[in-house]
Design a protein around this motif. Sequence first.
Motif, PDB file in Angstrom:
ATOM      1  N   GLY A  51     -61.719 -46.376   0.086  1.00 28.39           N
ATOM      2  CA  GLY A  51     -62.731 -45.928   1.052  1.00 28.39           C
ATOM      3  C   GLY A  51     -63.864 -46.926   1.189  1.00 28.39           C
ATOM      4  O   GLY A  51     -65.029 -46.554   1.394  1.00 28.39           O
TER       5      GLY A  51
ATOM      6  N   ARG B  86     -52.676 -48.341  -0.782  1.00 26.42           N
ATOM      7  CA  ARG B  86     -53.877 -49.076  -0.383  1.00 26.42           C
ATOM      8  C   ARG B  86     -54.110 -50.136  -1.435  1.00 26.42           C
ATOM      9  O   ARG B  86     -53.921 -49.880  -2.633  1.00 26.42           O
ATOM     10  N   CYS B  87     -54.551 -51.290  -0.969  1.00 30.15           N
ATOM     11  CA  CYS B  87     -54.824 -52.376  -1.923  1.00 30.15           C
ATOM     12  C   CYS B  87     -55.878 -51.943  -2.928  1.00 30.15           C
ATOM     13  O   CYS B  87     -55.895 -52.427  -4.055  1.00 30.15           O
TER      14      CYS B  87
HETATM   15  N1  LIG Z   1     -60.310 -50.420   3.260  1.00 28.71           N
HETATM   16  C1  LIG Z   1     -59.382 -49.668   2.523  1.00 28.71           C
HETATM   17  C2  LIG Z   1     -58.337 -50.468   1.813  1.00 28.71           C
HETATM   18  C3  LIG Z   1     -57.683 -51.547   2.578  1.00 28.71           C
HETATM   19  C4  LIG Z   1     -56.439 -51.996   1.913  1.00 28.71           C
HETATM   20  O1  LIG Z   1     -55.440 -51.359   1.858  1.00 28.71           O
HETATM   21  C5  LIG Z   1     -60.009 -48.780   1.494  1.00 28.71           C
HETATM   22  O2  LIG Z   1     -60.751 -49.230   0.622  1.00 28.71           O
HETATM   23  O3  LIG Z   1     -59.707 -47.596   1.546  1.00 28.71           O
END
Ligand SMILES: N[C@@H](CCC=O)C(=O)O
Length: 482
Positions: free
Chosen positions: A428, A269-270
């Motif tokens: 998240g 995840r980024c």
């Molecule tokens: N919205 C996600 C991350 C999106 C990028 O990979 C989070 O924060 O878990």
Amino acid sequence: MTASSESTPPWVACFPGTDEVVWEGTVATERDVADAVSNARSALASWQTTSVEERIAVAERFAATATECQDQITQQISRETGKPDWEAVGEAKLVPAKVKLAIEAYRERSGSQRIDLPQGIGRVVYRGVGVMAVLGPFNFPAHLPNGHIVPALIAGNTVVFKPSEMTPGTGALLAELWQSAGLPSGVLQIVQGDGKVGATLVSQAVDGVLFTGSYSAGCAIHRSLAGRPQVLLALEMGGNNPVVVHRANDLGAAAYLTAVSAFVTAGQRCTCARRLVLVDDADAERLLERLMEHCKTLRVGLPGEDPEPFMGPLISTAAADRVLDAQDNLLRGGATALVAAQRDPRNPALVRPGLIDVTGMDDRIDEEVFGPLLQVIRVADFDAAIEEANRTAYGLSASLLSDDRERFDAFRKRIRAGVVNWNQATIGASGRLPFGGLGASGNHRPSGYFAADYCSDASAMLESDSLSMPATIMPGIEIAVQ
Ligand SMILES: N[C@@H](CCC=O)C(=O)O
Ligand SMILES: NC(=O)c1ccc[n+]([C@@H]2O[C@H](COP(=O)([O-])OP(=O)(O)OC[C@H]3O[C@@H](n4cnc5c(N)ncnc54)[C@H](O)[C@@H]3O)[C@@H](O)[C@H]2O)c1
């Protein structure tokens, strides 16, 4: 909805680390890409002039269809990414949920306004930007492109979508669901292929490029748009995200939240934590012991396994190789493995998490290692911890785990990140909040709630409903007697 093509090269996507084909299709040629943009351009005038309520009605039908097809979306995500079931289901549920949030955001942030002004009625009126290219990543193959596509369509844009070459089937499924929801022909086009197809798409006459992916690809797109200031570019890129732990009473909770931050989605995840910054004291040792235990015991496995794994494989064997190579480079550069990341013998893309102390390294490289590898840095005090946390060109997410409110006040004022959390994981992010980062992490807070902003152009209007001479005539203009 897919751009047609006669003799295009075939493309297959495989389950991570295997030759098991999970999607077969074709790569778009230059002609296909040009046709897709041209179709989206032709569809623009009519889509832009439909009422927002009509566009919202289509989006709500898409949400209903995506809810009915939740199992199908889940399976496709799981087959292409190897995500465990709990995670693939979680992503599939975000698809319809995004529609509700995007409608709220549109109404709140792009709703027309009337302002009574001395010279007449002032209005702020929003309309779509035009034809948007959406380039998606592999790690959330449904949720992240959806985070651009839904607000773009609601705002009256047409879209040409290129999913990640690793997850084409999930992209194709999203496009099919929009078609079933009655989206008019041409409004959403899909082209498949790798970065070269993405570059061809960016080179076309599009009005905006909405990108989620790596810093290097984002930079390449930025360079290729040089001299075209009229093209909107929203970049959502990576991070080298820190977790700082200091004065935390519950070290068990701190270790759990750190492990989740670093290793969920196999570290892909980024927002995943890449660095753990600790004030070097007895608590640091106790926390590291717990964290090492998590690294050794958390379940790594394949979808469908019982008991269910916490994390699945990386997207490919090559991605796993990159993580293990990065670990080797750190160790050669003077780092110490507290728990070394290791390939799992069951599948070459499965990697057990690693915890590496890089404190002793003279030269730490500021790069995003996109996998389950957490680097520990020990510092002398809290001030040094914030400095260390900021030692990155990125600025996506950062967490402080601490029971000390004053510490958090100092942290939030000084930390450079778009997502700043207190006693929460770095991952998240809430769809009800803006999302995106500073510096090398991107611009415009793309995705999240503020996606509504870059999907609409604001027109400033001054109106008078009858034509008459103004009360004050400007000096130097003679008014002839009527
Ligand atoms: N919205 C996600 C991350 C999106 C990028 O990979 C989070 O924060 O878990
Ligand atoms: N900030 C965020 O919200 C966020 C979210 C998810 C992923 N990411 C980042 O994405 C990366 C992982 O995803 P990825 O490997 O799919 O990213 P990637 O950059 O390799 O690819 C993303 C998309 O861009 C396309 N692309 C690649 N080069 C291109 C070019 N020159 N021109 C046009 N399109 C091009 C790809 O084909 C793909 O569709 C990580 O760096 C991660 O941090 C960031």
